[in-house]
Design an enzyme around this catalytic site. Structure first.
Site, PDB file in Angstrom:
ATOM      1  N   SER A 198      -0.285   3.974  -0.812  1.00 40.42           N
ATOM      2  CA  SER A 198      -1.725   4.239  -0.746  1.00 40.42           C
ATOM      3  C   SER A 198      -2.138   4.320   0.720  1.00 40.42           C
ATOM      4  CB  SER A 198      -2.480   3.115  -1.453  1.00 40.42           C
ATOM      5  OG  SER A 198      -3.863   3.319  -1.341  1.00 40.42           O
ATOM      6  N   CYS A 322      -9.465  -7.337  -5.987  1.00 41.03           N
ATOM      7  CA  CYS A 322      -9.615  -6.773  -7.327  1.00 41.03           C
ATOM      8  C   CYS A 322      -9.938  -7.844  -8.368  1.00 41.03           C
ATOM      9  CB  CYS A 322      -8.350  -6.035  -7.735  1.00 41.03           C
ATOM     10  SG  CYS A 322      -7.913  -4.748  -6.584  1.00 41.03           S
TER      11      CYS A 322
HETATM   12  N1  PLP Z   1      -0.862  -2.096  -5.471  1.00 38.14           N
HETATM   13  C1  PLP Z   1      -1.105  -3.067  -4.565  1.00 38.14           C
HETATM   14  C2  PLP Z   1      -0.041  -4.053  -4.265  1.00 38.14           C
HETATM   15  C3  PLP Z   1      -2.341  -3.142  -3.930  1.00 38.14           C
HETATM   16  O1  PLP Z   1      -2.591  -4.118  -3.052  1.00 38.14           O
HETATM   17  C4  PLP Z   1      -3.326  -2.186  -4.256  1.00 38.14           C
HETATM   18  C5  PLP Z   1      -4.681  -2.244  -3.662  1.00 38.14           C
HETATM   19  O2  PLP Z   1      -5.281  -3.291  -3.533  1.00 38.14           O
HETATM   20  C6  PLP Z   1      -3.012  -1.179  -5.192  1.00 38.14           C
HETATM   21  C7  PLP Z   1      -1.771  -1.176  -5.773  1.00 38.14           C
HETATM   22  C8  PLP Z   1      -3.997  -0.135  -5.584  1.00 38.14           C
HETATM   23  O3  PLP Z   1      -4.122   0.852  -4.595  1.00 38.14           O
HETATM   24  P1  PLP Z   1      -5.419   1.800  -4.590  1.00 38.14           P
HETATM   25  O4  PLP Z   1      -6.545   0.955  -4.086  1.00 38.14           O
HETATM   26  O5  PLP Z   1      -5.070   2.905  -3.660  1.00 38.14           O
HETATM   27  O6  PLP Z   1      -5.611   2.253  -5.981  1.00 38.14           O
END
Ligand code: PLP
Length: 376
Positions: A198, A322
């Site tokens: 990302s 999140c």
């Molecule tokens: N995976 C991990 C380990 C993350 O820390 C995050 C974001 O907080 C994501 C996936 C999700 O990424 P995106 O925000 O680009 O959807």
């Protein structure tokens, strides 16, 4: 303002914003046949190559997506489709990002069996745990490279070796959203088949990610059907400005990779030493990634700490952004006692973080503890 929440998202350097602005103004559709369209296509491919170089992989293995979450969803759904004649068992960990856990939950509703490996008290997962869980009908092992709350680095290369030794037909996916440009992350060296990335965790814009798909997965299931963009695997007109911003951010970070690793690791060590010297603050897990430090102000509800420091212009997190407001599944999986679990804070650093920032934050945390009573 002091920003210590780089694991949630990162500041966008001006050079990245300028590059995006330039790409926005060159508005041609990369699928258009006239020169302006062909130029846009050339730029997208050059950006793909820039990011691929940072991963030491061939550019066509990288597919742009709208975010890390999309990459995770695609990797999992594609992998179970790939293994549909092998079985319906998945191995992952209890401390993955919700993009993985919720996708696995949805698959459980469809009859898949999911083994969630639990970390030990230090936050670590071992290849031996994967070995114990591995079955003939395992179709996917999905394990993150760096945990977003503890900073623990998981042993992907050992897990890849194990799958090979056991001649497993399972695909190996890693969510490398927190690992990319923070720890060594070349997919071929790690031995993974699929890797999610990302942009906004490395100084790029939000709304753009990528999925690495190993060259041997020729028939990996497309995510979106349509105009045939992204090697016919993820149709949709390319997000040219986001892609340009992603590549610019990667090249900026790549220029100073060693220095920024050393800098973040030094900042983390400095912060850790200062904080752990304060009575009532303890370490949480033993994460080795240079940019994430988890601690607990035992007995002090982390939501109050985050609000109090936020009012002073200090941004840090009570765990994963999140999971605002409730005890995160990662903290729960560590099996901490209630008072320690309730006081967990995540401080995450970037190449711009200074020791002066850390001094201010440590003083603010000490002041918070001095001026209140423990509530947990
Ligand atoms: N995976 C991990 C380990 C993350 O820390 C995050 C974001 O907080 C994501 C996936 C999700 O990424 P995106 O925000 O680009 O959807």
């Amino acid at each position: 303002m002091i920003y210590l929440d780089h694991a949630a998202t990162t500041p966008v350097p001006e050079a990245v914003a300028n590059e995006m602005y330039r790409a926005l103004l060159s508005y041609a559709n990369p699928s258009a046949q006239y020169p302006m369209g062909q130029e846009a296509k050339k730029e997208v491919e050059a950006h793909r190559a820039t990011i691929a170089r940072a991963l030491d992989c061939d550019a066509p293995c990288l597919h742009f997506t709208s975010c890390g979450t999309e990459s995770d969803n695609w990797a999992i759904m594609g992998a179970v489709h790939h293994g549909r004649h092998v079985g319906k068992h998945i191995i992952t960990t209890a401390v993955e990002h919700s993009a993985i856990l919720e996708t696995c939950k949805a698959l459980q509703q469809q009859g898949y069996e999911v083994t969630y490996l639990k970390p030990d008290k230090t936050g670590h997962i071992t290849a031996a745990q994967v070995a114990d869980a591995l079955r003939e009908d395992t179709v996917l092992v999905s394990i993150m490279l760096v945990n977003n709350e503890t900073g623990c680095i998981f042993p992907l290369a050992d897990i890849a070796r194990l799958l090979q030794e056991r001649k497993s037909r399972a695909l190996l996916h890693t969510d490398a959203v927190q690992g990319f440009l923070k720890v060594p992350c070349a997919p071929a060296k790690l031995g993974v088949d699929l890797m999610s990335l990302s942009a906004h965790k490395v100084g790029g814009p939000k709304g753009i990610g990528a999925l690495y798909i190993a060259p041997h997965l020729k028939n990996f299931r497309p995510l979106l059907f349509g105009g045939g963009q992204e090697m016919s695997r993820r149709s949709g007109t390319e997000a040219t400005a986001q892609i340009a911003g992603f590549a610019k951010a990667v090249s900026l970070r790549k220029e100073q990779l060693e220095e920024s690793w050393q800098h973040m690791a030094a900042i983390k060590a400095y912060c850790s030493e200062k904080l752990l010297n304060i009575d009532g603050i303890v370490a949480v897990g033993e994460g080795q990634a240079p940019h994430i430090l988890a601690v607990s102000l035992v007995g002090y509800p982390s939501a109050n700490v985050v609000t109090d420091l936020g009012a002073q212009g200090i941004c840090l997190s009570a765990g994963s952004a999140c999971h605002r407001g409730k005890l995160s599944h990662v903290v729960q999986a560590l099996g901490l006692d209630k008072r320690t679990a309730g006081g967990v804070l995540r401080l995450s650093f970037g190449p711009e973080t200074t020791t002066a920032d850390i001094d201010t934050v440590c003083a603010a945390l000490e002041q918070h503890m001095r001026s209140r009573f423990p509530m947990l």
